[in-house]
Design an enzyme around this catalytic site. Structure first.
Site, short mmCIF file in Angstrom:
data_model
loop_
_atom_site.label_atom_id
_atom_site.label_comp_id
_atom_site.label_asym_id
_atom_site.label_seq_id
_atom_site.Cartn_x
_atom_site.Cartn_y
_atom_site.Cartn_z
N ALA A 54 9.48 4.19 2.55
CA ALA A 54 10.26 5.34 2.96
C ALA A 54 9.48 6.13 4.00
O ALA A 54 8.25 6.02 4.07
CB ALA A 54 10.55 6.20 1.74
N GLY A 93 9.62 1.49 -0.48
CA GLY A 93 11.03 1.28 -0.22
C GLY A 93 11.30 0.01 0.57
O GLY A 93 12.39 -0.57 0.48
N GLU A 96 11.46 -2.60 -1.98
CA GLU A 96 12.68 -2.38 -2.76
C GLU A 96 13.91 -2.87 -2.01
O GLU A 96 14.83 -3.46 -2.59
CB GLU A 96 12.82 -0.90 -3.10
CG GLU A 96 11.74 -0.44 -4.08
CD GLU A 96 11.85 1.04 -4.40
OE1 GLU A 96 11.64 1.84 -3.46
OE2 GLU A 96 12.16 1.39 -5.54
N GLU A 116 3.85 3.64 -4.52
CA GLU A 116 4.36 4.99 -4.80
C GLU A 116 3.48 5.80 -5.74
O GLU A 116 3.34 7.01 -5.58
CB GLU A 116 5.78 4.90 -5.39
CG GLU A 116 6.88 4.61 -4.36
CD GLU A 116 7.09 3.11 -4.13
OE1 GLU A 116 6.21 2.32 -4.52
OE2 GLU A 116 8.12 2.75 -3.55
C1 3H9 Z 1 8.35 4.98 -0.77
O1 3H9 Z 1 8.62 4.04 -0.11
C2 3H9 Z 1 9.20 5.53 -1.86
C3 3H9 Z 1 10.40 4.69 -2.17
O2 3H9 Z 1 10.27 4.09 -3.44
C4 3H9 Z 1 11.56 5.64 -2.20
C5 3H9 Z 1 12.82 5.03 -1.96
C6 3H9 Z 1 13.98 5.97 -2.05
N1 3H9 Z 1 6.04 7.20 6.53
O3 3H9 Z 1 -1.84 3.75 8.30
P1 3H9 Z 1 -1.73 3.59 9.77
C7 3H9 Z 1 2.48 6.19 10.07
S1 3H9 Z 1 6.94 5.86 -0.55
C8 3H9 Z 1 5.77 7.83 7.68
O4 3H9 Z 1 -2.68 4.30 10.62
P2 3H9 Z 1 -2.38 0.81 9.48
C9 3H9 Z 1 1.10 6.77 9.96
O5 3H9 Z 1 1.14 8.12 9.65
C10 3H9 Z 1 6.12 5.03 0.81
N2 3H9 Z 1 4.79 7.46 8.52
O6 3H9 Z 1 -1.69 2.05 10.19
C11 3H9 Z 1 0.56 6.48 11.34
O7 3H9 Z 1 1.11 7.42 12.22
P3 3H9 Z 1 0.23 8.07 13.35
C12 3H9 Z 1 5.45 3.83 0.33
C13 3H9 Z 1 4.06 6.43 8.17
O8 3H9 Z 1 -2.12 -0.36 10.34
C14 3H9 Z 1 1.16 5.13 11.68
O9 3H9 Z 1 2.31 5.02 10.83
N3 3H9 Z 1 4.74 3.26 1.42
C15 3H9 Z 1 4.27 5.73 6.98
O10 3H9 Z 1 -3.75 1.13 9.08
C16 3H9 Z 1 0.25 3.97 11.45
O11 3H9 Z 1 -0.24 4.03 10.12
C17 3H9 Z 1 3.44 3.49 1.64
O12 3H9 Z 1 2.81 4.23 0.93
C18 3H9 Z 1 5.32 6.15 6.14
N4 3H9 Z 1 5.60 5.53 4.99
O13 3H9 Z 1 -1.60 0.65 8.11
C19 3H9 Z 1 2.82 2.76 2.79
N5 3H9 Z 1 3.37 4.72 6.89
O14 3H9 Z 1 -0.15 6.94 14.22
C20 3H9 Z 1 2.10 3.71 3.65
C21 3H9 Z 1 2.62 4.78 7.99
O15 3H9 Z 1 1.14 9.08 13.95
N6 3H9 Z 1 1.55 3.13 4.83
N7 3H9 Z 1 3.03 5.81 8.77
O16 3H9 Z 1 -0.93 8.67 12.60
C22 3H9 Z 1 0.48 2.31 4.82
O17 3H9 Z 1 -0.04 1.91 3.79
C23 3H9 Z 1 -0.10 1.92 6.15
O18 3H9 Z 1 0.35 2.86 7.09
C24 3H9 Z 1 0.27 0.52 6.66
C25 3H9 Z 1 -0.27 0.34 8.09
C26 3H9 Z 1 -0.38 -0.53 5.73
C27 3H9 Z 1 1.75 0.31 6.68
#
Ligand code: 3H9
Length: 691
Positions: A54, A93, A96, A116
């Protein structure tokens, strides 16, 4: 449309987060595919991944419809099968969404997970209901509550992914749909796989221990169990999950954890720094093969860098190399490292006692004894031995890097890379930008941190930089509380109740009381040489313990006695009457009247000490931003993540009460205490949070 197959591509850089536009787009795509009489659909992500979850930026507000459960319901109700084609990551998400599709096809390098829990919430779009039906309850608990990631290979084995796509994803997905008729197949209709008796309970116990009683963990377990038993009925269980998700999403834990999520990403950035200056690092030298040096070497090896370990003589070198080999073996035994990976790492490691061997290194880091003269000489030696332009790093945790580098021809090459022990495990890396550190060295350090999988924070030169400086103030306050009348165990317990895994005195015992003792002596000497008068009150007891040979766990005694029963494979700390007597004597000799402290005031005082020093760090320009302080304490010092960090925590407190705590702190610390501009820092912090 590709023939009768609809192709829905999610294109929302950088990570295809499931923001409102994405949800709307998928819903519209399914509707259009239905209108077009599609016989199947492929859902895939453009760019580097499927969907990273999400969009966390939307989580502070009301979520606009359609929400993800509604989108998934549309996919399930579509009159054609939908195949999710996964690459990169499918998280939260994103996973999901894939679980809501009829089939899943994946690039073998994909990583799947439901992170999450680490954000203070639970999966909110059916994750707790669909995942257990595919992989069983015990594994679902590990993935959801423990944040375990599932690799492409394991996902195939578990039946979470149906087909492995070796070539281009879209082609593979189209071929999959073309091969034979693919009926609709709702994950929710599948019966959960059988479970070895006892595994579910064991997984639950592990998750509860790890989850430290956070409400989202217990809720997630309850919902996974409901999915397995099926007693509640599918739609009631989904509604239950959604309601819990919505409640937790706006709760205090989730807000703090989201704050940290973005703060951590910000911490790796330096305004105006050209990251293009970063040098390529393939080969590094680690000077000093003690505990720290070995840990640093292991961290580099794990990232695939070639490492030359340098020691003073053959015997020390053999010990250090043997130590690294033994700890790699232990990782293999514990199942954390495969035999092939161990062999690869071992092949990257060489040892030497000759500095000539460093002629091909791109970076050298010293991890020798904390002694200025020793380090100065060593840096000069490194400058002579390394190729021009190679980066010289110091792992000092306290010493002044400007002074250390002053005598070099090019001090710009020097940067502090302050690892935390064990360096291959602890996530934090403080990058110390000394006065003359070049942009090239800084950019290289930041890039290297990323390669090592570390959380970087940039600090300026100061006694203890960001983390150790704040930690030292906190420990000092703890020691004074003991001197003034609080029992050591009461001090530790008060902050453990706040969420720290261990109190400061138990931590001192673990790391050895002699380290801080040496530091106190050095500081006293420096103060004397500089002719500075007032110092904060001397905590006395820590010195007396050291003088009595009670250096902590390594001597069996410190603040506590460790001669008793073991807990978790280590002797448990027991309050020691000898320590109580020693404290009483110290108090009497210093003419201090014993005070009573309740747990809350102990806790508030320890926090006030951290907050005050954090404000001093900010005022001195040692941290780039207040949130960097929080990132440091949460990643390297055990500050409970769900509290956000000391400044985030302080920003949520009643200001009057906090200022009263700071006054009490100043009183207790005595005339040499420096009061930080907490009020101003927090006002600025509040504005930023709201802005
Ligand atoms: C969820 O899904 C709840 C559901 O169950 C609900 C359903 C209804 N949102 O980490 P990076 C941005 S909860 C917004 O440096 P990497 C991040 O801020 C979510 N922005 O890259 C950054 O922006 P900026 C569950 C996001 O290659 C840029 O993307 N998901 C999100 O080291 C690059 O990120 C997670 O917890 C986001 N969800 O790693 C996953 N994710 O360049 C969270 C990233 O402006 N994300 N951004 O600073 C991660 O674990 C890592 O970002 C990922 C990439 C592995 C994807």
């Amino acid at each position: 449309m590709h023939g009768r197959i609809a192709i829905l591509e999610i294109d929302n850089p950088p990570v295809n987060a499931g923001s409102h536009a994405v949800r709307t787009g998928i819903a519209e795509g399914i509707a259009r595919a239905t209108e077009n009489r599609a016989e199947g659909a492929v859902l895939l992500g453009a760019g580097r991944c499927f969907v990273a979850g999400a969009d966390l930026r939307e989580f502070g507000q009301k979520l606009a419809p359609p929400d993800l459960p509604q989108v998934i319901a549309l996919i399930e109700a579509a009159p054609f099968p939908v195949v999710a084609a996964l690459h990169g990551v499918a998280l939260g998400g994103g996973l999901e969404l894939a679980l809501g599709c009829d089939y899943r096809l994946a690039d073998p390098a994909v990583e799947l997970g439901l992170p999450e829990i680490s954000l203070g919430i639970i999966p909110g779009a059916g994750g707790t209901q669909r995942l257990p039906r595919l992989i069983g309850g015990a594994r679902a608990i590990e993935v959801i509550c423990g944040g375990a990631r599932i690799s492409g290979a394991e996902a195939l084995e578990l039946g979470l992914v149906d087909v492995r796509a070796d070539g281009p994803l879209l082609e593979a997905a189209l071929a999959f749909l073309a091969e034979t008729p693919r009926p609709k197949r709702r994950t929710l209709d599948l019966p959960p796989p059988g479970e070895v008796p006892g595994t579910l309970d064991a997984a639950e116990q592990r998750a509860l221990r790890r989850g430290k009683g956070r409400p989202n963990v217990t809720e997630a377990i309850r919902l996974i169990r409901a999915a397995i038993s099926g007693d509640a009925g599918t739609s009631a269980a989904l509604a239950d999950e959604r309601a819990v998700f919505q409640r937790l999403r706006v709760g205090a834990d989730a807000k703090a954890l989201r704050y940290l999520f973005f703060a951590e990403r910000r911490a790796g950035r330096v305004e105006g720094l050209d990251m293009g200056l970063a040098r390529r690092i393939d080969s590094v030298a680690v000077i000093g093969g003690g505990t720290m040096g070995q840990g640093i070497a292991r961290a580099f090896l794990a990232a695939g860098l070639s490492v030359t370990l340098v020691e003073q003589d053959a015997a020390a070198l053999e010990r250090a190399l043997g130590g690294i080999a033994a700890s790699l073996d232990a990782q293999v035994r514990k199942g954390r490292l495969g035999a092939d990976a161990r062999a690869e790492r071992a092949a990257l490691l060489t040892g030497t006692i000759e500095y000539d061997a460093l002629a091909g290194c791109d970076l050298a880091i010293e991890a020798v004894f904390e002694d200025m003269k020793l380090k100065q000489d060593l840096l000069a030696r490194l400058e002579a031995a390394l190729p021009a332009g190679a980066i010289i790093a110091t792992n000092t945790s306290y010493l002044d890097i400007d002074t250390m580098a002053a005598h070099l021809d090019d001090p710009g090459r020097v940067i502090g890379l302050h690892f935390f022990s064990p360096a291959d495990i602890m996530p934090l890396l403080e990058l110390v930008r000394a006065a003359r550190t070049s942009d090239t060295a800084l950019a290289t350090g930041l890039k290297l941190a990323r390669r090592l999988g570390k959380q970087p924070v940039v600090a300026g030169v100061a006694e203890g930089f960001i983390g150790n400086r704040i930690y030292a103030a906190y420990r000092h306050r703890a020691e004074l509380l003991v001197l003034d009348g609080a029992a050591p165990e009461a001090v530790d317990r008060a902050i453990e109740d706040f969420g720290f895994a261990m109190g400061p005195l138990a931590v001192s015992d673990l790391s050895g009381l002699d380290i801080a003792w040496a530091r106190r002596k050095r500081l006293a000497q420096e103060r004397e040489q500089a002719g500075q008068a007032a110092a904060p009150r001397d905590p006395l007891v820590a010195d007396l313990l050291c003088e009595a040979g009670r250096l902590g766990r390594k001597t069996g005694k410190g603040w506590y006695d460790y001669s008793g029963a073991e807990k978790g494979g280590r002797p448990a700390p027991r309050p020691d009457p000898d320590v109580a007597a020693l404290i009483d004597r110290a108090r009497e000799e210093a003419g201090i009247t014993k005070q009573e402290f309740d747990p809350r005031s102990i806790q508030r005082q320890l926090l006030a000490a951290m907050v005050n020093e954090a404000a001093c760090v900010m005022a001195d320009g040692i941290a780039q931003r207040a949130s960097d302080v929080d990132v440091t304490l949460a990643n390297g010092y055990g500050f409970p993540r769900w509290r956000g960090g000391p400044l985030y925590w302080a920003s949520g407190q009643d200001r009057g009460a906090l200022l009263a705590d700071l006054d009490a702190l100043a009183q207790a610390m005595g005339p040499g205490h420096r009061t930080g501009p907490v009020d101003a820092i927090l006002n600025d912090f509040q504005t930023r949070k709201e802005g």
